[in-house]
Motif scaffolding. Structure first.
Motif: not given
Length: 315
Positions: A233-240, A274-282, A286-289, A291-295
């Motif tokens: 989460m420290h990586l994916f959460g921060a980037l997201g 571009l703003a919409l894409l950035a929010m979706i990717i973010g 965040f959700l990837t981080g 899920i990774g934290e749960l695993v």
């Protein structure tokens, strides 16, 4: 036992008898107790038959035969598991590594106190275009990214304190980064020794240019796992979060512009998408981080750490 020598190999039937005799001569001259593990990585020639013949004549020589080719990392990992020596030395089977280097590599571990000593083939007999230049680029990149300052990270001739090889696991193409893995596991006394590089006497090289691509991908994997393996989460959460904030900031700016200048439509401006894409990717990062934290938190090894010493005077 003083020394375990691990020799990963594939289709090296011509060089094995000479290599085994050379190692035995060096060990006898210095009165070392030793073992040699020859790891046959799916050879299609008579390498395994030669290993069996050598082992029958010299009980210090032992062998492991893979059912198919798994790669040098797998061979080294099995050799590390089997080894019993206080100092473990790895070398290639093609006679380009000299067993005469063994005594000094052993001394640097036992007397100088190094955890790991890597060979440096300062003068090479490989092709400058296909081996030397790519190797220099690879070593420069690895040094800059990892902070481990070695001139020849990929040299097969290395020596290790027993505790080092029992604390690491190598797979894929990660044998190139054992010094990096060792450093991130807390073994920081890493040395280097200029070693002799001999011209290949038999056969041809078993490595192609694809090793540089695979090597870069493995370096990225090692860096991620070592730094964020227990806290994704420290990586994916921060980037997201950063990506979402940037996208939301752009969308907010466009909304203010629309209120101030009613003639503008947000959806007619490319920056809106571009703003919409950035929010979706973010959000996805965040959700990837998450899920990774749960695993990670449910992994059986989540609280496994390398402990050097325990001091408890009550026992």
């Amino acid at each position: 036992m003083d020394i375990s020598v691990i020799v990963p190999l594939k289709n090296e039937e011509e060089s094995l008898p000479e290599l085994a005799a050379w190692i035995d001569r060096v060990m006898q001259e210095h009165r070392y107790s030793y073992e040699v593990w020859m790891i046959d990585d799916g050879s299609t020639d008579n390498s395994w038959d030669i290993i069996q013949q050598i082992a029958a004549a010299n009980p210090n020589v032992k062998g492991i035969k893979f059912q198919r080719n798994y790669g040098k990392s797998a061979a080294l990992n099995e050799g590390f598991r089997a080894s019993q020596g206080d100092v473990i030395i790895t070398m290639d089977a093609d006679l380009q590594d000299s067993p005469d280097e063994i005594p000094e590599l052993y001394r640097m571990i036992k007397e100088d106190g190094f955890d790991l000593v890597s060979g440096w083939k300062k003068k090479r007999y490989d092709s400058r275009l296909t081996k030397n230049l790519p190797s220099k680029l690879y070593n420069y990149t690895t040094t800059r990214m990892s902070g481990v300052h070695l001139h020849d990270m990929n040299c097969g001739l290395k020596s290790y304190r027993r505790k080092v090889i029992k604390s690491i696991e190598v797979y894929g193409e990660m044998h190139r980064y054992i010094p990096v893995i060792a450093k991130w596991n807390g073994f920081r006394k890493i040395g280097e020794k200029v070693v002799e590089h001999r011209a290949r006497k038999y056969g041809t090289s078993k490595f192609g240019l694809e090793r540089f691509i695979n090597g870069f991908l493995d370096l990225a994997s090692i860096m991620f796992i070592s730094k964020f393996g227990k806290r994704p989460m420290h990586l994916f959460g921060a980037l997201g979060t950063l990506s979402f904030i940037v996208g939301f900031g752009i969308a907010l700016y466009l909304a203010i512009q629309k209120i101030a200048y009613a003639q503008y439509k947000m959806t007619e401006r490319p920056i809106f998408f571009l703003a919409l894409l950035a929010m979706i990717i973010g959000s996805q990062l965040f959700l990837t981080g998450f899920i990774g934290e749960l695993v990670t938190r449910n992994a059986p090894e989540r609280n496994e750490y390398l402990v050097e010493t325990i001091l408890d005077r009550t026992k």
